[in-house]
Design an enzyme around this catalytic site. Structure first.
Site, PDB file in Angstrom:
ATOM      1  N   SER A   1      15.660  60.018   5.705  1.00 27.07           N
ATOM      2  CA  SER A   1      16.860  60.821   5.535  1.00 27.07           C
ATOM      3  C   SER A   1      18.147  60.029   5.780  1.00 27.07           C
ATOM      4  O   SER A   1      19.227  60.510   5.460  1.00 27.07           O
ATOM      5  CB  SER A   1      16.814  62.033   6.476  1.00 27.07           C
ATOM      6  OG  SER A   1      16.828  61.631   7.834  1.00 27.07           O
TER       7      SER A   1
ATOM      8  N   LYS B   1      25.708  58.306  10.236  1.00 26.16           N
ATOM      9  CA  LYS B   1      24.978  59.383   9.553  1.00 26.16           C
ATOM     10  C   LYS B   1      25.594  60.722   9.940  1.00 26.16           C
ATOM     11  O   LYS B   1      26.009  60.920  11.095  1.00 26.16           O
ATOM     12  CB  LYS B   1      23.510  59.312   9.972  1.00 26.16           C
ATOM     13  CG  LYS B   1      22.590  60.272   9.253  1.00 26.16           C
ATOM     14  CD  LYS B   1      21.153  59.977   9.643  1.00 26.16           C
ATOM     15  CE  LYS B   1      20.164  60.911   8.978  1.00 26.16           C
ATOM     16  NZ  LYS B   1      18.762  60.512   9.286  1.00 26.16           N
TER      17      LYS B   1
ATOM     18  N   SER C   1      12.781  57.821   8.769  1.00 26.78           N
ATOM     19  CA  SER C   1      14.110  58.041   8.194  1.00 26.78           C
ATOM     20  C   SER C   1      15.049  56.840   8.251  1.00 26.78           C
ATOM     21  O   SER C   1      16.106  56.842   7.610  1.00 26.78           O
ATOM     22  CB  SER C   1      14.797  59.230   8.869  1.00 26.78           C
ATOM     23  OG  SER C   1      14.325  60.429   8.314  1.00 26.78           O
TER      24      SER C   1
END
Ligand SMILES: *[C@@H]1O[C@H](CO)[C@@H](O)[C@H](O)[C@H]1NC(C)=O
Ligand SMILES: *[C@@H]1O[C@H](CO)[C@@H](O)[C@H](O)[C@H]1NC(C)=O
Length: 398
Positions: free
Chosen positions: A192, A111, A216
């Site tokens: 996210s 990420k 997330s």
């Protein structure tokens, strides 16, 4: 095409996994016995061991996938120019023999908020941090490199983990635009850790790391039909990762969870308080010992339907839900249905539960400290980021 080849890793959740539309096998790598797409880490390691596949071929396969699918899906934000070199090194190490980890030679996508001291940028999806330089790799990245994993690139994410605004759609960031759910083009990929989940689901990488503060990892894993693990806070180090809330942030994984978890857990002096306590709970001998074919037998699984299903009026979703409960029962679990939890609406409301107020207060302190510690950065405080967003409308809305 259902994925059935996985008797062990994350077995339960994987039973629910449906494959993406059949993807075209890279001719160079195709063998009658080994198909790369939807292959597990265990199968990839077998193919390495049997000389059916090299890390370099695997990286090239994923690069091809990224070239053809990513313009639509936007799960990958940056590709690592060093990935092929790392793969070649892994291939040399394997050829030399010796004991290697389960993640050795396996491509991993990170990420974007997870810091790397290499050619890749660490920006949380925002142009405000483009050009910033971290002092060193995040603790979890150090561990991945030590395990011999190949850092394939950075995954797109909801910009600033959705903290910039609650109204920004899940999976959207200025740098890569809107990530797309590979199963349903108009569907919500959720965030996210959107790009981490989308990229694994579409076979653009073998495994990925995400981060979670409040849903997330769990939500994108759910929406993109991959296995996600949100570790207890402190089990994995947050050092070098762009923060939101030290009380709540954790780094986890969205596929082949057990191998990645084993590689990234443990004490890190740079995240002392949280990892010191949690390190005592890392099981001796790792997590693989808990992967059991009959692991569901004798388990009691509670099902809380309300309020989660109250607003669902889609027969496909409801049928799939019941089917999954049936999988639990067939595996020998006792399903205790229709549980009710007192005050659940308060618990689930992140404003009333106190989750969001803590997160917002801690974000300012945490992000300011992160920005101060950067070697170079166009922004040095939360106020700078807000000013950047106001002064660069073209780079903020894309
Ligand atoms: C990092 O950002 C810089 C500046 O935009 C860009 O030139 C570079 O290609 C990026 N790195 C990667 C690996 O994409
Ligand atoms: C569910 O959808 C059906 C058909 O679309 C509709 O008739 C029904 O009123 C809906 N029920 C609820 C609870 O929304």
């Amino acid at each position: 095409m259902a994925v059935t080849k996985l008797p062990n890793a994350g077995a339960i959740a994987r039973l629910f996994l449906l494959s993406t539309a059949a993807l075209i096998l890279a001719g160079a790598i195709a063998t009658p016995h080994f198909a790369i797409e939807e292959a597990t880490v265990e199968q990839i390691q077998q193919a390495f061991a049997q000389n059916q596949l090299t890390s370099k071929q695997l990286v090239n396969f994923y690069f091809d996938q990224i070239r053809s699918l990513n313009p639509l899906l936007r799960g990958v934000l940056e590709v690592n120019p060093d990935a092929l070199r790392q793969a070649e090194q892994a291939d040399r190490e394997r050829a030399a023999g010796g004991l290697l980890t389960d993640l050795h030679g396996i491509p991993v996508l990170l990420k974007d908020g997870i810091g790397t001291r290499d050619a890749l940028n660490t920006t949380c999806g925002s142009y405000a941090l483009l050009g910033s330089v971290v002092a060193r790799d995040a603790g979890v990245v150090e561990r991945l490199r030590r395990a011999g994993a190949v850092i394939l690139g950075k995954a797109s994410q909801s910009e600033w983990y959705n903290v910039r605004s609650f109204s920004i759609p899940g999976g959207w960031c200025a740098r890569s635009g809107q990530a797309v759910n590979p199963y349903v083009e108009g569907g919500n990929p959720c965030g996210s850790s959107s790009g981490s989940a989308v990229s694994v689901a579409a076979n653009m990488v073998a495994v990925s790391l995400g981060t979670e503060t409040d849903g997330s990892i769990l939500c994108p894993a759910d929406r993109n039909s991959v296995v996600g693990i949100k570790p207890t806070v402190g089990l994995t180090s947050r050092a070098g990762v762009i923060p939101i809330s030290p009380r709540q942030d954790t780094i986890g994984t969205v596929s082949d969870a057990v191998y990645v978890l084993e590689a990234i857990v443990g004490y890190d002096p740079r995240d002392h308080e949280a990892t010191k306590e949690a390190a005592g709970f890392v099981p001796c001998g790792g997590y693989k010992q808990f992967l059991k074919r009959d692991g569901l037998r004798g388990k009691r699984i509670g099902v809380v339907r309300s309020p989660f299903l109250d607003s669902v009026n889609d027969s496909t979703v409801l049928t799939a839900f019941e089917l999954h409960l049936e999988v639990f029962r067939r595996g020998g679990a006792t399903v205790v249905d229709h549980l009710e939890i007192a005050e659940i609406n308060v618990i689930l409301d992140p404003f009333k539960s106190g989750e969001v107020p803590v997160l917002m207060a801690e974000f300012k302190v945490g992000i300011n400290q992160y920005l101060e510690e950067l070697v170079e950065s166009p922004v040095r405080s939360l106020a700078d980021i807000i000013a950047f967003n106001i002064n660069n409308p073209v780079l903020v809305i894309r």
